[in-house]
Motif scaffolding. Sequence first.
Motif, PDB file in Angstrom:
ATOM      1  N   VAL A 161      60.595  61.963 -15.155  1.00  0.00           N
ATOM      2  CA  VAL A 161      61.304  61.966 -13.873  1.00  0.00           C
ATOM      3  C   VAL A 161      62.077  60.662 -13.746  1.00  0.00           C
ATOM      4  CG1 VAL A 161      61.119  62.273 -11.365  1.00  0.00           C
ATOM      5  CG2 VAL A 161      59.285  63.106 -12.843  1.00  0.00           C
ATOM      6  N   GLU A 162      63.337  60.772 -13.393  1.00  0.00           N
ATOM      7  CA  GLU A 162      64.128  59.598 -13.033  1.00  0.00           C
ATOM      8  C   GLU A 162      64.266  59.617 -11.515  1.00  0.00           C
ATOM      9  OE1 GLU A 162      67.813  58.052 -15.183  1.00  0.00           O
ATOM     10  OE2 GLU A 162      68.658  58.930 -13.350  1.00  0.00           O
ATOM     11  N   ILE A 163      63.815  58.546 -10.872  1.00  0.00           N
ATOM     12  CA  ILE A 163      63.808  58.469  -9.413  1.00  0.00           C
ATOM     13  C   ILE A 163      64.748  57.361  -8.982  1.00  0.00           C
ATOM     14  CG2 ILE A 163      62.373  58.112  -7.366  1.00  0.00           C
ATOM     15  CD1 ILE A 163      59.959  58.753  -9.341  1.00  0.00           C
ATOM     16  N   THR A 164      65.734  57.716  -8.164  1.00  0.00           N
ATOM     17  CA  THR A 164      66.639  56.721  -7.603  1.00  0.00           C
ATOM     18  C   THR A 164      66.312  56.588  -6.130  1.00  0.00           C
ATOM     19  OG1 THR A 164      68.347  57.338  -9.189  1.00  0.00           O
ATOM     20  CG2 THR A 164      69.050  56.070  -7.250  1.00  0.00           C
ATOM     21  N   GLY A 165      65.886  55.385  -5.751  1.00  0.00           N
ATOM     22  CA  GLY A 165      65.505  55.129  -4.368  1.00  0.00           C
ATOM     23  C   GLY A 165      66.559  54.307  -3.662  1.00  0.00           C
ATOM     24  N   SER A 166      66.888  54.728  -2.448  1.00  0.00           N
ATOM     25  CA  SER A 166      67.868  53.986  -1.639  1.00  0.00           C
ATOM     26  C   SER A 166      67.467  54.075  -0.173  1.00  0.00           C
ATOM     27  CB  SER A 166      69.275  54.565  -1.840  1.00  0.00           C
ATOM     28  OG  SER A 166      69.319  55.914  -1.424  1.00  0.00           O
ATOM     29  N   ARG A 167      67.986  53.152   0.599  1.00  0.00           N
ATOM     30  CA  ARG A 167      67.724  53.169   2.042  1.00  0.00           C
ATOM     31  C   ARG A 167      68.963  53.663   2.764  1.00  0.00           C
ATOM     32  NH1 ARG A 167      63.516  48.946   4.154  1.00  0.00           N
ATOM     33  NH2 ARG A 167      62.434  48.520   2.224  1.00  0.00           N
ATOM     34  N   GLN A 168      68.733  54.556   3.712  1.00  0.00           N
ATOM     35  CA  GLN A 168      69.784  55.026   4.615  1.00  0.00           C
ATOM     36  C   GLN A 168      69.251  54.801   6.019  1.00  0.00           C
ATOM     37  OE1 GLN A 168      70.724  59.088   3.517  1.00  0.00           O
ATOM     38  NE2 GLN A 168      71.465  58.483   1.515  1.00  0.00           N
ATOM     39  N   GLN A 169      69.640  53.675   6.597  1.00  0.00           N
ATOM     40  CA  GLN A 169      69.110  53.210   7.883  1.00  0.00           C
ATOM     41  C   GLN A 169      67.597  53.056   7.781  1.00  0.00           C
ATOM     42  OE1 GLN A 169      70.952  56.232  10.204  1.00  0.00           O
ATOM     43  NE2 GLN A 169      72.851  55.101  10.413  1.00  0.00           N
ATOM     44  N   ASP A 170      66.809  53.784   8.559  1.00  0.00           N
ATOM     45  CA  ASP A 170      65.349  53.653   8.534  1.00  0.00           C
ATOM     46  C   ASP A 170      64.683  54.627   7.563  1.00  0.00           C
ATOM     47  OD1 ASP A 170      65.490  51.686  10.439  1.00  0.00           O
ATOM     48  OD2 ASP A 170      65.163  53.049  12.118  1.00  0.00           O
ATOM     49  N   THR A 171      65.472  55.288   6.729  1.00  0.00           N
ATOM     50  CA  THR A 171      64.950  56.317   5.834  1.00  0.00           C
ATOM     51  C   THR A 171      64.996  55.845   4.387  1.00  0.00           C
ATOM     52  OG1 THR A 171      65.735  58.033   7.345  1.00  0.00           O
ATOM     53  CG2 THR A 171      65.245  58.715   5.099  1.00  0.00           C
ATOM     54  N   LEU A 172      63.888  56.041   3.682  1.00  0.00           N
ATOM     55  CA  LEU A 172      63.842  55.810   2.247  1.00  0.00           C
ATOM     56  C   LEU A 172      64.127  57.150   1.572  1.00  0.00           C
ATOM     57  CD1 LEU A 172      63.167  54.174  -0.321  1.00  0.00           C
ATOM     58  CD2 LEU A 172      60.747  54.742   0.086  1.00  0.00           C
ATOM     59  N   VAL A 173      65.205  57.220   0.808  1.00  0.00           N
ATOM     60  CA  VAL A 173      65.594  58.448   0.115  1.00  0.00           C
ATOM     61  C   VAL A 173      65.220  58.298  -1.359  1.00  0.00           C
ATOM     62  CG1 VAL A 173      67.508  59.979  -0.511  1.00  0.00           C
ATOM     63  CG2 VAL A 173      67.486  58.846   1.734  1.00  0.00           C
ATOM     64  N   LEU A 174      64.430  59.261  -1.861  1.00  0.00           N
ATOM     65  CA  LEU A 174      64.034  59.284  -3.269  1.00  0.00           C
ATOM     66  C   LEU A 174      64.632  60.521  -3.920  1.00  0.00           C
ATOM     67  CD1 LEU A 174      60.236  58.367  -2.995  1.00  0.00           C
ATOM     68  CD2 LEU A 174      62.187  56.839  -3.345  1.00  0.00           C
ATOM     69  N   ASP A 175      65.610  60.305  -4.774  1.00  0.00           N
ATOM     70  CA  ASP A 175      66.257  61.397  -5.513  1.00  0.00           C
ATOM     71  C   ASP A 175      65.544  61.517  -6.850  1.00  0.00           C
ATOM     72  OD1 ASP A 175      67.897  63.163  -6.870  1.00  0.00           O
ATOM     73  OD2 ASP A 175      69.748  62.083  -6.430  1.00  0.00           O
ATOM     74  N   GLU A 176      64.707  62.554  -6.993  1.00  0.00           N
ATOM     75  CA  GLU A 176      63.907  62.752  -8.198  1.00  0.00           C
ATOM     76  C   GLU A 176      64.573  63.788  -9.095  1.00  0.00           C
ATOM     77  OE1 GLU A 176      59.469  61.987  -6.333  1.00  0.00           O
ATOM     78  OE2 GLU A 176      60.171  64.052  -6.517  1.00  0.00           O
ATOM     79  N   ARG A 177      64.796  63.427 -10.355  1.00  0.00           N
ATOM     80  CA  ARG A 177      65.390  64.331 -11.357  1.00  0.00           C
ATOM     81  C   ARG A 177      64.358  64.565 -12.456  1.00  0.00           C
ATOM     82  NH1 ARG A 177      71.229  64.867 -10.278  1.00  0.00           N
ATOM     83  NH2 ARG A 177      71.398  63.760  -8.291  1.00  0.00           N
ATOM     84  N   PHE A 178      63.832  65.786 -12.518  1.00  0.00           N
ATOM     85  CA  PHE A 178      62.791  66.155 -13.476  1.00  0.00           C
ATOM     86  C   PHE A 178      63.413  66.781 -14.724  1.00  0.00           C
ATOM     87  CE2 PHE A 178      60.766  66.165  -9.382  1.00  0.00           C
ATOM     88  CZ  PHE A 178      59.450  65.808  -9.594  1.00  0.00           C
ATOM     89  N   ARG A 179      62.866  66.441 -15.894  1.00  0.00           N
ATOM     90  CA  ARG A 179      63.201  67.115 -17.151  1.00  0.00           C
ATOM     91  C   ARG A 179      61.876  67.464 -17.812  1.00  0.00           C
ATOM     92  NH1 ARG A 179      67.164  68.481 -19.999  1.00  0.00           N
ATOM     93  NH2 ARG A 179      68.702  67.181 -18.984  1.00  0.00           N
ATOM     94  N   TYR A 180      61.637  68.781 -17.961  1.00  0.00           N
ATOM     95  CA  TYR A 180      60.375  69.274 -18.518  1.00  0.00           C
ATOM     96  C   TYR A 180      60.481  69.438 -20.024  1.00  0.00           C
ATOM     97  CZ  TYR A 180      59.211  70.069 -13.658  1.00  0.00           C
ATOM     98  OH  TYR A 180      58.969  69.882 -12.325  1.00  0.00           O
ATOM     99  N   ASP A 181      59.330  69.514 -20.691  1.00  0.00           N
ATOM    100  CA  ASP A 181      59.291  69.618 -22.147  1.00  0.00           C
ATOM    101  C   ASP A 181      59.906  70.910 -22.672  1.00  0.00           C
ATOM    102  OD1 ASP A 181      57.114  71.059 -21.096  1.00  0.00           O
ATOM    103  OD2 ASP A 181      55.784  70.564 -22.756  1.00  0.00           O
ATOM    104  N   ASP A 182      60.046  71.922 -21.823  1.00  0.00           N
ATOM    105  CA  ASP A 182      60.684  73.171 -22.267  1.00  0.00           C
ATOM    106  C   ASP A 182      62.201  73.146 -22.058  1.00  0.00           C
ATOM    107  OD1 ASP A 182      60.963  73.462 -19.516  1.00  0.00           O
ATOM    108  OD2 ASP A 182      59.779  75.303 -19.379  1.00  0.00           O
TER     109      ASP A 182
END
Length: 181
Positions: free
Chosen positions: A60-81
């Motif tokens: 999983v590649e997780i990009t975390g950023s703040r948007q005002q009072d919100t923590l946004v975590l954009d998770e990109r999953f790549r599975y073994d299949d």
Amino acid sequence: MKRWIPTLLAALLAGCAGPDVQQYRAATPALDPAEYFGGVTDAWGIFQKRNGEVTKRFHVEITGSRQQDTLVLDERFRYDDGTTQQRVWRLVRDGGDNGEQRWRGTAADVKGEAQGTAAGNALRWQYTLLLPVDGTTYEMQFDDWMFLIDRCTMMNRASMRKFGIEFGQVTLTFRRRGCNP
């Protein structure tokens, strides 16, 4: 009454008991999810059935950023299949006391709101994931426990249940990119 019923009830109740995040209040390094997940974090994980068999491996590649009072975590999953998935969490700090932080969050494939509490080096995160399997969507209750090992590394173990019965576990190791312990 059948003799096995009290044993079954005791086992079910014992399965509901668990540690309190407050017991980790003095553990260091202290985990602040907004600080830890700021920037890019990589995670490697496995899914195991309740018998221990590993059925999926993933990155999983997780990009975390703040948007005002919100923590946004954009998770990109790549599975073994070779399949991929994206989940975007929106997390908001929701108070806390006694050295703890409370968090709540939403994602498109999460039913309702996730609830989390961080204390010391630990974070307990609970939510219901809408999990698609072979054309059917199951509501699975997740109980995630995350432990900060050092300022760069975190371990996560999640129990996945339905009707109180564990169906499997997810184990992940997180590593912040460019971080030096």
